[in-house]
Design an enzyme around this catalytic site. Structure first.
Site, short mmCIF file in Angstrom:
data_model
loop_
_atom_site.label_atom_id
_atom_site.label_comp_id
_atom_site.label_asym_id
_atom_site.label_seq_id
_atom_site.Cartn_x
_atom_site.Cartn_y
_atom_site.Cartn_z
CG ASP A 43 -1.80 -1.27 1.21
OD1 ASP A 43 -3.09 -1.33 0.62
OD2 ASP A 43 -1.28 -2.30 1.48
CG HIS A 217 -10.04 -2.77 4.39
ND1 HIS A 217 -10.85 -2.21 3.71
CD2 HIS A 217 -8.97 -2.22 4.03
CE1 HIS A 217 -10.62 -1.34 3.07
NE2 HIS A 217 -9.34 -1.17 3.00
CG HIS A 243 -7.24 -4.68 1.78
ND1 HIS A 243 -7.26 -3.80 0.87
CD2 HIS A 243 -8.48 -5.10 2.32
CE1 HIS A 243 -8.63 -3.44 0.79
NE2 HIS A 243 -9.20 -4.39 1.40
#
Length: 327
Positions: A43, A217, A243
């Site tokens: 990321d 998430h 993520h």
């Protein structure tokens, strides 16, 4: 860089092959003593902003100390919407001109993230990028064989329902994925065959999306339902992902799998944690950073680092040599 390019092209042309015509396999040598070391970042691609450049600098220092063999990227390589094409300057401004340390001029093995799917996916997969920067290796799903460990890179974005059912204002590049059910069925079958046939002492799976996470998430239910049973049935040791923009270590409560999140390559989510779901959680850091992994035949060491290069959490693992009778 020129010598790296020659080595990479020759090595891949000689050593790329299919596993029963399934997942492509790349060979990567270990050190002379049989060990392996690498750093993991996820990321990250924000043209140096959100402290991406500062994380890159610390990665370079750790990579030099460990004399790393390669780098793993856990996806979301280019924000916010992937690349627009092979000539998108974001490739150089977010990658080549950020990770400039000599110690990071090694092969980069990348997976795609959901933000990458919002752009031109074929651009990231195109070998033309290797002419711009020969470090770059990006495929949907593939294997990197290092003798003592096999790394199974898995394209996790197509598993997630909401990208198909509730894309909101985002457009996803599903070329090469549709029909989705057939794509996922083949991928899971190919992965299961490859894992079952592996004799490596360490089996490591890399994907973008979380399986277990207490971050923003949270768990990815589609992976818990479809991917996790295959990993558990085939003695996978580590699942490495991005993520969630954090650093995280969670142990499985039902198998030996260690869930390792390295998604702190640039923008982080301070304080975004689900404190009610801490079962198995050994470490959580809601800031920027990266992870290192050192492997020997029977020992592994994972270290998480923050933006200042401080070691925040260390994981030491040991195991017996895998026997042919285990296969």
């Amino acid at each position: 860089m020129a010598s790296l390019g020659v080595w990479m092209m020759a090595f891949i042309s000689l050593c790329s092959l299919n596993v029963s015509a399934l997942l492509q396999r790349l060979q990567h040598p270990v050190k002379a003593d049989g060990s392996l070391s690498l750093v993991v970042i996820g990321d990250w691609g924000r043209k140096g902003t959100y402290n991406q450049s500062e994380v890159a600098a610390q990665m370079g220092r750790v990579a030099e100390k460990l004399n790393i063999d390669f780098v793993i990227s856990t996806g979301d390589n280019f924000y916010d919407d992937g690349l627009t094409g092979v000539d998108d300057p974001a490739f150089e401004f977010s990658f080549s001109k950020v990770y400039t340390a000599k110690s990071l001029q090694k092969q980069w093995y990348n997976v795609l993230g959901n933000h990458d799917y919002r752009g031109d996916v074929e651009a990231q997969l195109n070998p033309i990028l290797q002419k711009i920067d020969p470090r770059w290796i990006c495929k949907r799903s593939y294997i990197v064989d290092t003798e003592i460990a096999e790394f199974f890179f898995v394209d996790t974005t197509p598993f997630v329902d909401k990208y198909f059912l509730e894309p909101k204002d985002h457009k996803y590049d599903w070329r090469g994925v549709l029909p989705r059910e057939r794509y996922l069925s083949k991928l899971l079958k190919d992965l299961e065959i490859a894992l079952k046939g592996s004799s490596a002492n360490w089996k490591i799976v890399v994907g973008h999306h979380t399986i277990r996470s207490i971050g923003h998430h949270g768990d990815t239910q589609e992976l818990i339902n479809q991917l996790l049973p295959i990993l558990e049935a085939n003695d996978v040791d580590l699942y490495i992902n991005g993520h969630d923009h954090c650093l995280e270590h969670i142990i499985s409560t039902s198998s030996k799998i260690q869930f390792l999140t390295s998604g702190g390559g640039s923008k982080a989510w301070k304080g975004d944690i689900d404190k009610n779901r801490k079962d198995g959680t050994k470490f959580y850091y809601d800031g920027q950073g990266f992870m290192s992994l050192e492997l020997e035949q029977t020992n592994a060491k994972v270290v998480y680092y923050d933006i200042f290069g401080n070691a925040l959490h260390v994981v030491n693992l040991s195991k017996a040599l895998r026997s042919v009778y285990d296969m």
